[in-house]
Design a protein around this motif. Structure first.
Motif, mmCIF file in Angstrom:
data_model
loop_
_atom_site.group_PDB
_atom_site.id
_atom_site.type_symbol
_atom_site.label_atom_id
_atom_site.label_comp_id
_atom_site.label_asym_id
_atom_site.label_seq_id
_atom_site.Cartn_x
_atom_site.Cartn_y
_atom_site.Cartn_z
ATOM 1 N N LYS A 21 28.428 33.679 53.823
ATOM 2 C CA LYS A 21 28.243 35.046 53.327
ATOM 3 C C LYS A 21 29.356 35.958 53.829
ATOM 4 C CE LYS A 21 23.388 34.881 52.458
ATOM 5 N NZ LYS A 21 22.209 35.636 52.251
ATOM 6 N N LYS A 22 29.809 35.700 55.040
ATOM 7 C CA LYS A 22 30.868 36.514 55.619
ATOM 8 C C LYS A 22 32.135 36.399 54.781
ATOM 9 C CE LYS A 22 33.245 37.325 59.974
ATOM 10 N NZ LYS A 22 33.432 36.904 61.349
ATOM 11 N N TYR A 23 32.378 35.226 54.229
ATOM 12 C CA TYR A 23 33.565 34.998 53.423
ATOM 13 C C TYR A 23 33.180 34.631 51.990
ATOM 14 C CZ TYR A 23 35.456 34.662 58.111
ATOM 15 O OH TYR A 23 35.775 34.913 59.415
ATOM 16 N N GLY A 24 32.138 35.241 51.488
ATOM 17 C CA GLY A 24 31.641 34.894 50.173
ATOM 18 C C GLY A 24 31.934 35.934 49.118
ATOM 19 N N ILE A 25 31.551 35.605 47.911
ATOM 20 C CA ILE A 25 31.792 36.463 46.757
ATOM 21 C C ILE A 25 31.007 37.769 46.867
ATOM 22 C CG2 ILE A 25 30.018 35.608 45.156
ATOM 23 C CD1 ILE A 25 33.720 36.129 44.334
ATOM 24 N N GLU A 26 29.831 37.724 47.529
ATOM 25 C CA GLU A 26 29.031 38.944 47.706
ATOM 26 C C GLU A 26 29.820 39.975 48.511
ATOM 27 O OE1 GLU A 26 27.820 35.923 48.880
ATOM 28 O OE2 GLU A 26 26.549 35.425 47.166
ATOM 29 N N ARG A 27 30.512 39.493 49.519
ATOM 30 C CA ARG A 27 31.304 40.402 50.363
ATOM 31 C C ARG A 27 32.458 40.987 49.554
ATOM 32 N NH1 ARG A 27 33.415 40.400 55.909
ATOM 33 N NH2 ARG A 27 33.949 42.588 56.174
ATOM 34 N N TRP A 48 45.408 43.877 40.611
ATOM 35 C CA TRP A 48 44.345 42.929 40.951
ATOM 36 C C TRP A 48 44.722 42.110 42.175
ATOM 37 C CZ3 TRP A 48 43.606 37.562 41.147
ATOM 38 C CH2 TRP A 48 42.274 37.161 41.283
ATOM 39 N N MET A 49 45.945 41.613 42.198
ATOM 40 C CA MET A 49 46.371 40.788 43.327
ATOM 41 C C MET A 49 46.426 41.615 44.616
ATOM 42 S SD MET A 49 46.918 37.772 44.360
ATOM 43 C CE MET A 49 47.254 36.656 43.019
ATOM 44 N N ASN A 50 46.861 42.860 44.526
ATOM 45 C CA ASN A 50 46.876 43.734 45.706
ATOM 46 C C ASN A 50 45.461 44.001 46.206
ATOM 47 O OD1 ASN A 50 49.656 43.949 45.823
ATOM 48 N ND2 ASN A 50 49.719 45.837 44.648
ATOM 49 N N GLN A 51 44.545 44.254 45.269
ATOM 50 C CA GLN A 51 43.164 44.532 45.645
ATOM 51 C C GLN A 51 42.535 43.334 46.347
ATOM 52 O OE1 GLN A 51 40.241 44.764 42.513
ATOM 53 N NE2 GLN A 51 39.003 46.231 43.661
ATOM 54 N N ILE A 52 42.701 42.174 45.782
ATOM 55 C CA ILE A 52 42.081 40.995 46.380
ATOM 56 C C ILE A 52 42.745 40.667 47.723
ATOM 57 C CG2 ILE A 52 43.407 39.143 45.276
ATOM 58 C CD1 ILE A 52 40.574 37.830 44.837
ATOM 59 N N GLY A 53 44.035 40.885 47.822
ATOM 60 C CA GLY A 53 44.736 40.670 49.090
ATOM 61 C C GLY A 53 44.222 41.593 50.183
ATOM 62 N N VAL A 58 40.725 42.627 55.034
ATOM 63 C CA VAL A 58 39.586 43.307 55.657
ATOM 64 C C VAL A 58 38.526 42.304 56.096
ATOM 65 C CG1 VAL A 58 37.608 44.809 55.141
ATOM 66 C CG2 VAL A 58 39.901 45.521 54.513
ATOM 67 N N MET A 59 38.302 41.293 55.267
ATOM 68 C CA MET A 59 37.300 40.264 55.574
ATOM 69 C C MET A 59 37.779 39.295 56.658
ATOM 70 S SD MET A 59 36.278 39.203 51.661
ATOM 71 C CE MET A 59 35.542 37.648 52.123
ATOM 72 N N ARG A 60 39.108 39.312 56.908
ATOM 73 C CA ARG A 60 39.722 38.298 57.769
ATOM 74 C C ARG A 60 39.380 36.898 57.230
ATOM 75 N NH1 ARG A 60 38.365 42.090 62.256
ATOM 76 N NH2 ARG A 60 40.364 42.896 62.923
ATOM 77 N N CYS A 61 39.562 36.803 55.926
ATOM 78 C CA CYS A 61 39.206 35.581 55.204
ATOM 79 C C CYS A 61 40.133 34.436 55.600
ATOM 80 C CB CYS A 61 39.314 35.834 53.704
ATOM 81 S SG CYS A 61 38.725 34.477 52.693
ATOM 82 N N LYS A 66 40.440 31.403 50.400
ATOM 83 C CA LYS A 66 41.012 32.408 49.499
ATOM 84 C C LYS A 66 41.114 31.943 48.044
ATOM 85 C CE LYS A 66 43.603 34.889 53.022
ATOM 86 N NZ LYS A 66 44.939 35.291 53.495
ATOM 87 N N VAL A 67 41.610 30.761 47.824
ATOM 88 C CA VAL A 67 41.812 30.294 46.445
ATOM 89 C C VAL A 67 40.476 30.148 45.724
ATOM 90 C CG1 VAL A 67 42.689 28.428 44.981
ATOM 91 C CG2 VAL A 67 44.024 29.206 46.944
ATOM 92 N N SER A 68 39.486 29.565 46.385
ATOM 93 C CA SER A 68 38.197 29.385 45.711
ATOM 94 C C SER A 68 37.534 30.727 45.409
ATOM 95 C CB SER A 68 37.264 28.486 46.529
ATOM 96 O OG SER A 68 36.993 29.056 47.781
#
Length: 175
Positions: A21-27, A48-53, A58-61, A66-68
């Motif tokens: 959940k910490k590194y999930g799509i919900e976050r 889009w790429m900047n936003q996801i980056g 922030v998530m420290r993903c 990241k790719v999934s």
């Protein structure tokens, strides 16, 4: 005492956050990330790429997630591209984030578009803009000239070169 320790440990295990959940799509959704359907507009691709980056930062993903996560957000044309890319790669090892970013930009933000932006940066002149407007445009386009303007001195020189002659003379005299 041993029974107490076991109960305490069991209750602590129940409170610890689920790493999925910490590194999930919900976050990502909570951070405001949106789906990407594919577009011909380079500004949308970059945004889009900047936003996801930023969300990943922030998530420290972790890199391996990241790719999934990013590809889960691909829809329509973009999802078709991703499926085709995966299919062409076959059973090779998983694609890393940097490799994904590169392939993504090659597909949705062609080199020719990036070259046009770089040329726009290199040819930028103040002309009818105010200095504030010119500075804003210079800052916006400077990301396309990162390999050209490698240090602060060169960045300032290039900025001054684009100023109107009468302003450039004043700035150069002061400097």
């Amino acid at each position: 005492m041993d029974k107490f320790t076991q109960k305490l440990q069991a209750s602590l295990e129940n409170i610890q956050p689920d790493p999925e959940k910490k590194y999930g799509i919900e976050r990502l959704n909570a951070l405001g990330v949106v789906n990407f359907e594919g577009t011909k507009d380079p500004i949308d691709v970059e945004a889009w790429m900047n936003q996801i980056g930023k969300c990943f930062e922030v998530m420290r993903c972790p890199e391996h997630r990241k790719v999934s996560l990013a590809t889960f957000l691909l829809q329509k044309q973009a999802e078709d591209w991703w499926k085709l890319l995966k299919n062409r790669r076959g059973d090779q090892e998983e694609i890393c984030w940097e490799e994904f970013r590169k392939a993504f930009f090659e597909r949705f933000y062609p080199r020719s578009s990036r070259d046009m932006k770089q040329d726009e940066f290199l040819q930028l002149m103040q002309e009818n803009m105010t200095v504030a407007e010119y500075e804003l445009k210079y800052t916006e386009l400077s990301k396309y000239g990162l390999y050209i303007v490698v240090d602060e001195k060169e960045r300032c020189r290039r900025f001054e070169t684009g100023l109107k002659q009468e302003i450039r003379t004043s700035v150069t005299t002061i400097a």
